[in-house]
Design a protein around this motif. Structure first.
Motif, PDB file in Angstrom:
ATOM      1  N   ASP A  68     -14.041  26.062  33.789  1.00  0.00           N
ATOM      2  CA  ASP A  68     -13.621  25.762  35.148  1.00  0.00           C
ATOM      3  C   ASP A  68     -13.404  24.252  35.275  1.00  0.00           C
ATOM      4  OD1 ASP A  68     -13.002  26.092  37.756  1.00  0.00           O
ATOM      5  OD2 ASP A  68     -15.065  26.239  38.457  1.00  0.00           O
ATOM      6  N   ASP A  72     -12.498  19.932  42.674  1.00  0.00           N
ATOM      7  CA  ASP A  72     -11.948  20.867  43.621  1.00  0.00           C
ATOM      8  C   ASP A  72     -11.157  20.028  44.612  1.00  0.00           C
ATOM      9  OD1 ASP A  72     -11.601  23.315  44.718  1.00  0.00           O
ATOM     10  OD2 ASP A  72     -13.717  23.833  44.482  1.00  0.00           O
ATOM     11  N   GLU A  73     -10.324  20.680  45.412  1.00  0.00           N
ATOM     12  CA  GLU A  73      -9.516  19.892  46.343  1.00  0.00           C
ATOM     13  C   GLU A  73     -10.390  19.026  47.245  1.00  0.00           C
ATOM     14  OE1 GLU A  73      -6.856  22.229  48.599  1.00  0.00           O
ATOM     15  OE2 GLU A  73      -5.332  22.276  47.040  1.00  0.00           O
ATOM     16  N   ARG A 515      -5.732  26.622  40.854  1.00  0.00           N
ATOM     17  CA  ARG A 515      -6.050  27.839  41.598  1.00  0.00           C
ATOM     18  C   ARG A 515      -5.575  29.066  40.820  1.00  0.00           C
ATOM     19  NH1 ARG A 515      -3.653  27.642  47.307  1.00  0.00           N
ATOM     20  NH2 ARG A 515      -5.397  26.300  47.798  1.00  0.00           N
ATOM     21  N   ARG A 518      -7.876  29.595  37.872  1.00  0.00           N
ATOM     22  CA  ARG A 518      -9.161  30.191  38.272  1.00  0.00           C
ATOM     23  C   ARG A 518      -9.003  31.672  38.574  1.00  0.00           C
ATOM     24  NH1 ARG A 518     -11.016  25.176  41.923  1.00  0.00           N
ATOM     25  NH2 ARG A 518     -12.283  24.150  40.356  1.00  0.00           N
ATOM     26  N   ARG A 519      -7.872  31.996  39.187  1.00  0.00           N
ATOM     27  CA  ARG A 519      -7.594  33.392  39.496  1.00  0.00           C
ATOM     28  C   ARG A 519      -7.555  34.198  38.201  1.00  0.00           C
ATOM     29  NH1 ARG A 519      -3.208  32.482  43.369  1.00  0.00           N
ATOM     30  NH2 ARG A 519      -4.764  32.237  44.990  1.00  0.00           N
ATOM     31  N   MET A 522     -11.019  34.660  36.830  1.00  0.00           N
ATOM     32  CA  MET A 522     -11.818  35.664  37.545  1.00  0.00           C
ATOM     33  C   MET A 522     -11.351  37.072  37.240  1.00  0.00           C
ATOM     34  SD  MET A 522     -12.751  34.124  41.223  1.00  0.00           S
ATOM     35  CE  MET A 522     -13.813  35.509  41.609  1.00  0.00           C
ATOM     36  N   LEU A 528     -17.533  31.256  35.044  1.00  0.00           N
ATOM     37  CA  LEU A 528     -16.982  30.005  35.571  1.00  0.00           C
ATOM     38  C   LEU A 528     -18.027  28.902  35.531  1.00  0.00           C
ATOM     39  CD1 LEU A 528     -15.106  31.723  38.423  1.00  0.00           C
ATOM     40  CD2 LEU A 528     -14.017  30.160  36.866  1.00  0.00           C
TER      41      LEU A 528
ATOM     42  N   ASP B 268      -6.943  30.635  48.535  1.00  0.00           N
ATOM     43  CA  ASP B 268      -8.037  30.764  47.570  1.00  0.00           C
ATOM     44  C   ASP B 268      -8.591  32.175  47.491  1.00  0.00           C
ATOM     45  OD1 ASP B 268      -7.880  28.123  46.955  1.00  0.00           O
ATOM     46  OD2 ASP B 268      -9.258  27.518  48.524  1.00  0.00           O
ATOM     47  N   VAL B 269      -7.728  33.153  47.372  1.00  0.00           N
ATOM     48  CA  VAL B 269      -8.230  34.507  47.183  1.00  0.00           C
ATOM     49  C   VAL B 269      -7.873  34.968  45.786  1.00  0.00           C
ATOM     50  CG1 VAL B 269      -8.226  35.265  49.574  1.00  0.00           C
ATOM     51  CG2 VAL B 269      -6.146  35.394  48.234  1.00  0.00           C
ATOM     52  N   LEU B 270      -8.580  35.977  45.351  1.00  0.00           N
ATOM     53  CA  LEU B 270      -8.390  36.424  43.971  1.00  0.00           C
ATOM     54  C   LEU B 270      -7.032  37.085  43.781  1.00  0.00           C
ATOM     55  CD1 LEU B 270      -9.650  36.614  41.263  1.00  0.00           C
ATOM     56  CD2 LEU B 270     -10.790  38.711  41.942  1.00  0.00           C
ATOM     57  N   LEU B 295     -12.038  32.939  45.658  1.00  0.00           N
ATOM     58  CA  LEU B 295     -12.072  32.474  44.285  1.00  0.00           C
ATOM     59  C   LEU B 295     -13.392  31.798  43.965  1.00  0.00           C
ATOM     60  CD1 LEU B 295      -8.720  30.748  43.345  1.00  0.00           C
ATOM     61  CD2 LEU B 295      -9.747  32.758  42.355  1.00  0.00           C
ATOM     62  N   VAL B 296     -13.807  31.914  42.734  1.00  0.00           N
ATOM     63  CA  VAL B 296     -14.939  31.183  42.187  1.00  0.00           C
ATOM     64  C   VAL B 296     -16.192  31.320  43.052  1.00  0.00           C
ATOM     65  CG1 VAL B 296     -15.420  29.072  40.906  1.00  0.00           C
ATOM     66  CG2 VAL B 296     -13.137  29.464  41.706  1.00  0.00           C
ATOM     67  N   LYS B 298     -16.610  30.968  46.064  1.00  0.00           N
ATOM     68  CA  LYS B 298     -16.752  29.960  47.118  1.00  0.00           C
ATOM     69  C   LYS B 298     -16.797  30.637  48.483  1.00  0.00           C
ATOM     70  CE  LYS B 298     -15.705  25.756  45.060  1.00  0.00           C
ATOM     71  NZ  LYS B 298     -14.793  25.856  43.924  1.00  0.00           N
ATOM     72  N   GLY B 345     -13.979  24.647  48.914  1.00  0.00           N
ATOM     73  CA  GLY B 345     -13.535  23.629  47.973  1.00  0.00           C
ATOM     74  C   GLY B 345     -12.289  22.886  48.401  1.00  0.00           C
ATOM     75  N   THR B 346     -11.749  23.235  49.542  1.00  0.00           N
ATOM     76  CA  THR B 346     -10.481  22.615  49.941  1.00  0.00           C
ATOM     77  C   THR B 346     -10.712  21.542  50.993  1.00  0.00           C
ATOM     78  OG1 THR B 346      -9.544  24.798  49.654  1.00  0.00           O
ATOM     79  CG2 THR B 346      -8.153  23.166  50.697  1.00  0.00           C
ATOM     80  N   GLY B 347      -9.999  20.463  50.841  1.00  0.00           N
ATOM     81  CA  GLY B 347     -10.070  19.412  51.846  1.00  0.00           C
ATOM     82  C   GLY B 347      -9.095  19.712  52.969  1.00  0.00           C
TER      83      GLY B 347
END
Lengths: 562, 440
Positions: A68, A72-73, A515, A518-519, A522, A528, B268-270, B295-296, B298, B345-347
C-alpha cells in the motif's frame, strides 16, 4: 550445510603462489541451476495485481510492489505545489546524466534525491566502464558479448543502442572532466572483463564510479539544476488521462510533502540491494531499496525480469560487519585466482559473474570453503534464513598475493581502494588473501523502456539500474556504468523534448492511480498492511546512525519507516 | 446483509441485461420494443397523464416533474417565425415544428450514466423519445451528445438509421400525422452545453451561451420553436412506463418515490460503477452492498451527491433514501444520481479546489460575476490547498459564498458556491488547518 575448514587452519595452509593450474571441469548451465540463488524457485511468487500480474517475481520484491502507498490524499493537505519541466528522481549517475542533458536542452530541471547528490551505487562501481574503443574492437563484438552474457534474454534494441553510444559516452565523460587510466602515449588503457572477448573496460584506479560521480556532481552544481537533498519521492502523480504528471516528494529536512508538477518525470532510483533478497549481504549503498520500481509499478509501468538478480562473486565475507563490501572484478581480471580452503582453483575466474558466483556458493555448500564464524550464525537482516545464503562468515580466498607476486606493486598502484579496505579488515591484501563470498549486487530486471528511455506510461522515463532488459539474465562488468550514462542522457533528452512540446503542462495532478491500485489490491484480497516504497532499510537507525539532524527528527515523528 | 434482495433489485428496467443489446433493432424488438409505442399511438393524450400519475421526474439532475414540461409543449399553439418577432397564427398541424432535444451532454464530474444508456440501449432511448414526440406533437428529435463519447455517437447513429428504415416512422405518420425527423448532433463538448438554453443555442449552431429565462424553451426554443429538453435517462424510462402502466412504475420505487434511478457510484469505494436501483434506495445500501464498501477499510468522510454542484452529505446522513425529496430534506439534492464517496484519507480542501477549478474552467464567461467569481474561488482555494493561504483568504471565500449565488443567468455559479459553502459548513476545521502557519 557443511561448514568448511576453519579460518585459522585454512590461512595457515595458504601459500601465495604465482601460477596455479586452471581447473579442467566445465559445469555449464547445471552449475547455475543448482547453486545460483535466482534458481531457488521457492523464493519466487507470481504477481497478482498491477501491470505485471501473472509474472514471476521475487517474494520480497513482490511484497513491496503489491504494498500500500505511504501517503493518502489527506496527507497532502496544505502541501505546496512546485512546477517544473523535468523532475529527476534519484541523484546517482543516471539521474545526474539525465538532469544535465535535460538542462542543456533548455528545460527547467529539479533533481530530487533521497540522500545527497552522488550518494549512490555509482560511486560503488569500481571496475570500470565498457566501450569498444580499441583498434581491433567493434561495437558488434561488444554487443555479442553482452547478448551472450545475458543468456540471450535481453532487449536487443536496447543493448544495440548502448554499445553504439558507448564511444560517444566516453568522449562526453572526458569532456565533463573525467579521468581514465592512460598509457605512456596518452591512450586510454583497457582491461578485460569477465565473459568478454576483448579488453574493453576503461577504468580509473579501482574507483572509476567515484571519479565519474565526482565530475557529474560538479557538472550538476555548475548548472542551473535545482537539487533537493534528503527528498525521496514517495508517490508519482498522474493527470486525468493516467499519464505521469509529477511526483510527491517528501522533504525530510522540513518534514512535509511537496507536490512537484512536472511535464516529464525521470526515475533513476537504482536498485534493490538493501532489501537483502534471499538474505544475502549486499554491495549496494544505503538507499538502494527499490523505490523507483514501486513508484513506476503503481503508476502502471510494466516491469520485466523481476526474478533475476546479479550476485557479485567477490563481496567481502569477513569480518562480519563489512560483509558484502565489494572487491572489484578488476582484481580478478588482473589475474587474481579464486581458491578454496584446500588452495585449489575451482573455476575460470573470468567466466561471467553468475557462473563464478554459483561456483563459490558450490564450494562453500560442499564444505570446501573457509569458515570464519563461531558456528552460531547470526540472525539475517531480512529476518529469515535461506538455504544457500551464508551468515557472512563462509567464503573462498581471493588470491591477491599471487598478482602481487607476478607484478610487484600492482595493488598499490591500481587498487588503492582494496588496500584501504584491507586496513579496515586488518589484513594486508598484498600478503594475505581476503575471504570473499557472493554479494547481492545488481538488479537485472526493472522497468521496460524503449530506446528513448520512455517507460510504458507516457511522461515517465526510466534510466539506470531501475530499468530492465538491458543486461538480460546477467550483466557484464563495466556495462552498468555505460548503461546509466547512455540511457540517462537519452532519458534527459527525451524528457526535455516532451516537456517542450507539452504546452501548458498537465492540467491536474492527482493520485487517482493509487485509488485504482488499492481497489485491485482489495479485490485480489491482498493485505494492505505493508507500506511501500521502503525508502530506507528496515535496520536504519537514524537516532544513532545519521549525522543529519533532520533525518532523526523525521524518523522520530514517524514520517519514515512507520 | 440482504444479498439476495439487493441483487434482485439491481438493474431491473433500464439496465436490464435484456435491454442492453446495443444498436440492434431486431434484438430490441424481440424483447419489448414497440409495445410502448404501440400503446402510445392508440391514445397519445393518455401518455402525459400517465407521466403525471407515475410521478416521472427529470432525471438529469433537476427532478422537475416531466409531465409539466410535456404539458407545456403539448398545449403550445404553433408559432411561425416572422422576421424578428413572433406571431401567433393558425398553422396546420403538418406545418408546425416542435423540437425535442435529448440531452446527452453529460460532462459533470462523477456522472457517467447516460453514456451507458446511449451505447448499450439506444433503441430504448429512441422509442422513449418517439413516444414523447407522439404525446406532445413533436416532429423534430435531436439527440444531443457529448462529442467525447464517440462510442455513444456511433451507436446512436446506427440505431437511428435502423429506426428510420423500420416500419415505425410510417406507422407514426399514419396514426398521428407526424413526420418525425431524427438527428444525432454532437454537442460542443463544453460542460455548460448541458444547460437547457445553452443546448438550444448549441443546436442552433452557436456557442453554448445559456440564455436568460423567461422566455422558457417551451415558448421560445430552437429557432423560436417550442422546444422540449429531456435527459436521456428520463426518456429511457418512457417506453417501460407506457408499456407496463402507472401502477407498475409506482411500485418500483421505495416509499413515496417511484420508478428506478441509475446511480453513478465513484470515489473511494471498492466497486465503483453504474447501478440501477429502485428510487429511494438508501445511500448506505448503495455504498456498502453494491459498492463493496470503502477502500482500505477507511471510514466514510463525506459523499458529494449529484456531482460536485450540490451540497455534501456527511456520515450521519448515510441512511438517507436516495430520492429527490428525501435528499433535499437533508439540505442536499439528488442531482444526476452521482455519488462521489470520499474516505477519511481524502483532503476536502483539495477535492473542493479541484471541483471549483472545474467550474472556473467551465464557466462560459458571459456573466462577469460567474467568470470572475469562479476564478477567484478557485484561486483562493488552490492557495489554501497548497498551504499558502492566510486567514484573509478564507474570509474572502466565505464572503464570496454570500454574494455570488443567483448572480448568473444559469445555475453554474450557484452550483459552485453550493459545494464550497457546504464544505465550509462541514469541514471548516480542515480549511483552518491548511492555512499558512504564522510563526509566533
Amino acid at each position: 550445510m557443511a561448514k568448511g575448514i576453519p579460518y585459522n587452519i585454512a590461512l595457515k595452509h595458504y601459500r601465495a603462489q604465482a601460477e596455479r593450474p586452471m581447473p579442467q571441469t566445465d559445469f555449464g548451465e547445471e552449475l547455475l541451476r543448482q547453486y545460483h540463488p535466482d534458481y531457488l524457485r521457492e523464493r519466487c511468487v507470481d504477481l497478482t495485481v498491477g501491470p505485471n500480474a501473472g509474472d514471476p517475481c521475487h517474494r520480497q520484491l513482490a511484497e513491496v510492489l503489491q504494498g500500500d502507498a505511504r501517503i493518502d490524499e489527506a496527507d497532502l493537505a496544505g502541501s505546496p505545489e512546485v512546477e517544473t519541466d523535468v523532475l529527476v528522481i534519484g541523484g546517482g549517475g543516471a539521474g545526474c546524466a539525465a538532469a544535465l542533458e535535460a538542462s542543456l536542452a533548455g528545460a527547467k530541471v529539479i533533481l530530487a534525491t533521497k540522500l545527497r547528490l552522488g550518494d549512490s551505487n555509482t560511486v560503488m562501481a569500481e571496475g570500470g566502464i565498457q566501450a569498444s574503443v580499441e583498434k581491433d574492437d567493434t561495437p558488434q563484438q561488444h554487443y555479442e558479448d553482452t547478448v551472450k552474457g545475458a543468456h540471450g534474454e535481453l532487449d536487443r534494441s536496447l543493448a544495440a543502442q548502448m554499445v553504439m553510444d558507448a564511444p560517444e559516452v566516453i568522449r562526453w565523460l572526458i569532456q565533463q572532466g573525467m579521468q581514465f587510466e592512460l598509457d605512456q602515449y596518452g591512450d586510454l588503457m583497457t582491461r578485460r572483463a569477465g565473459g568478454t572477448s576483448a579488453p574493453r573496460v576503461l577504468y580509473f584506479r579501482d574507483y572509476t564510479g567515484l571519479e565519474m560521480m565526482r565530475v557529474l556532481r560538479e557538472a550538476v552544481f555548475n548548472s542551473n539544476i535545482e537539487v533537493w537533498d534528503y527528498s525521496p519521492a514517495v508517490e508519482l502523480l498522474s493527470d486525468e488521462s493516467g499519464h505521469c504528471a509529477g511526483a510527491v516528494v517528501s522533504s525530510l529536512k522540513d518534514y512535509k510533502y511537496i507536490l512537484v508538477k512536472a511535464r516529464s518525470v525521470i526515475i533513476a532510483t537504482g536498485g534493490i540491494g538493501r532489501m537483502h533478497l534471499n538474505d544475502f549481504p549486499t554491495s549496494n549503498h544505503f538507499g538502494a531499496t527499490g523505490d523507483g520500481l514501486v513508484l513506476a509499478y503503481r503508476a502502471g509501468a510494466r516491469l520485466r525480469d523481476l526474478d533475476i538478480f546479479q550476485y557479485h562473486p567477490s563481496g567481502l565475507a569477513y569480518p562480519p560487519h563489512l560483509a558484502g563490501t565489494l572487491i572489484t572484478e578488476g582484481v580478478r581480471s588482473a589475474g587474481a585466482y579464486l581458491l578454496n580452503a584446500a588452495g585449489e582453483r575451482f573455476i575460470d575466474e573470468l567466466k561471467p559473474r553468475d557462473y563464478v558466483a554459483a561456483a563459490i556458493i558450490r564450494e562453500c555448500a560442499e564444505g570446501r570453503g573457509v569458515y570464519a564464524g563461531d558456528g552460531q550464525g547470526r540472525p539475517s537482516v531480512a529476518g529469515g534464513r535461506t538455504p544457500g545464503a551464508t551468515d557472512g562468515k563462509c567464503g573462498v580466498w581471493l588470491d591477491t598475493p599471487s598478482i602481487e607476486l607476478r607484478q610487484p606493486g600492482i595493488i598499490e598502484k591500481r587498487f588503492p581502494k582494496l588496500l584501504h579496505l584491507g586496513t579496515k579488515c586488518g589484513i594486508d591484501p598484498r600478503k594475505q588473501p581476503p575471504l570473499i563470498y557472493p554479494t547481492l549486487h545488481y538488479q537485472n530486471g526493472g522497468a521496460i523502456i524503449d530506446r528513448e528511455a520512455a517507460s510504458t506510461v507516457p511522461g515517465l522515463f526510466c534510466a539506470g539500474e531501475v530499468c530492465g532488459g538491458v543486461h538480460g539474465r546477467n550483466r557484464l562488468m563495466g556495462n552498468s556504468l555505460l548503461d546509466i550514462i547512455v540511457f540517462g542522457r537519452r532519458a534527459g533528452q527525451a524528457a526535455a523534448k516532451r516537456a517542450h512540446g507539452f504546452g501548458r503542462g498537465p492540467k491536474k495532478i492527482t493520485i487517482e492511480h493509487l485509488r485504482n491500485f488499492r481497489r485491485e489490491l482489495m479485490l485480489a484480497n491482498m493485505p494492505l498492511a505493508r507500506k511501500s516504497p521502503l525508502l530506507f532499510p528496515a535496520y536504519a537507525k537514524f537516532d544513532v546512525d545519521s549525522d543529519y539532524d533532520g533525518l532523526r527528527k523525521t524518523a522520530a515523528a514517524g514520517f519514515i519507516n512507520d | 446483509m440482504t444479498k439476495a434482495k439487493t441483487t434482485a433489485n439491481l438493474n431491473q428496467v433500464l439496465l436490464n441485461p435484456a435491454c442492453r443489446v446495443g444498436a440492434d433493432f431486431d434484438a430490441w424488438m424481440g424483447y419489448v420494443g414497440g409495445q410502448g409505442l404501440e400503446k402510445a399511438l392508440e391514445d397519445p393524450a393518455a401518455v402525459i397523464q400517465m407521466a403525471k400519475e407515475a410521478d416521472l421526474r427529470g432525471l438529469g439532475g433537476s427532478g422537475f416533474p416531466t409531465w409539466f414540461k410535456w404539458n407545456a409543449i403539448a398545449n403550445q399553439d404553433a408559432y411561425r417565425d416572422v422576421g424578428e418577432g413572433r406571431e401567433r397564427g393558425a398553422v396546420s398541424l403538418a406545418e408546425r415544428d416542435k423540437y425535442l432535444i435529448c440531452n446527452g451532454n453529460e460532462d459533470e464530474p462523477g456522472t457517467f450514466k447516460d453514456r451507458v444508456l446511449m451505447k448499450e440501449c439506444p433503441h430504448q432511448l429512441i422509442e422513449g423519445a418517439t413516444i414523447t414526440a407522439v404525446a406532445c406533437g413533436i416532429n423534430k428529435i435531436v439527440f444531443y451528445i457529448n462529442p467525447h463519447l464517440t462510442a455513444c455517437i456511433e451507436a446512436m447513429g446506427r440505431a437511428v438509421e435502423q429506426w428510420q428504415a423500420s416500419r415505425w416512422p410510417s406507422r407514426v405518420a399514419e396514426k398521428t400525422g407526424l413526420k418525425i425527423e431524427y438527428c444525432v448532433k454532437p454537442s460542443s463538448g463544453h460542460y455548460i452545453g448541458g444547460e437547457e438554453t445553452a443546448a438550444i443555442e448549441s443546436v442552433e449552431g452557436k456557442f453554448p451561451f445559456p440564455r436568460g429565462k423567461p422566455p422558457y424553451p417551451s415558448d421560445f426554443g430552437v429557432h423560436g420553436y417550442p422546444t422540449l429538453i429531456n435527459n436521456m435517462e428520463t426518456l429511457s424510462n418512457v417506453p417501460h412506463l407506457v408499456r407496463n402502466g402507472v401502477e407498475w412504475f409506482r411500485n418500483l420505487g421505495i416509499g413515496n418515490a417511484t420508478g428506478t434511478k441509475i446511480y453513478c457510484l465513484s470515489g473511494d469505494v471498492l466497486r465503483p460503477g453504474v447501478f440501477e436501483l429502485p428510487m429511494g434506495t438508501p445511500l448506505n445500501e448503495l455504498v456498502n452492498n453494491h459498492g463493496g464498501g470503502l477502500l482500505v477499510g477507511k471510514k466514510l468522510k463525506a459523499v458529494f451527491t449529484g456531482g460536485p454542484s450540490n451540497t455534501i452529505l456527511t456520515p450521519k446522513d448515510i441512511d438517507v433514501p436516495m430520492d429527490f425529496e428525501s435528499v433535499a430534506a437533508r439540505r442536499s439534492a439528488l442531482g444526476t444520481g452521482a455519488m462521489i464517496v470520499v474516505s477519511q484519507g481524502t483532503g476536502i480542501v483539495k477535492k473542493v479546489a479541484e471541483y471549483i477549478s472545474f467550474f472556473a474552467a467551465s464557466s462560459c464567461g458571459q456573466c462577469p460575476s460567474c467568470k470572475t467569481g469562479t476564478y477567484y474561488m478557485s484561486l483562493l482555494l488552490n492557495r489554501i490547498g497548497t498551504g499558502q493561504g492566510t486567514r484573509a483568504d478564507l474570509d474572502s471565500l466565505i464572503n464570496l459564498c454570500k454574494i455570488l449565488p443567483g448572480s448568473g443567468r444559469c445555475h453554474l455559479i450557484n452550483g459552485a458556491v453550493k459545494v464550497l459553502d457546504s464544505s465550509l459548513y462541514h469541514f471548516m476545521n480542515e480549511y483552518e488547518q491548511s492555512l499558512l502557519k504564522v510563526e509566533g
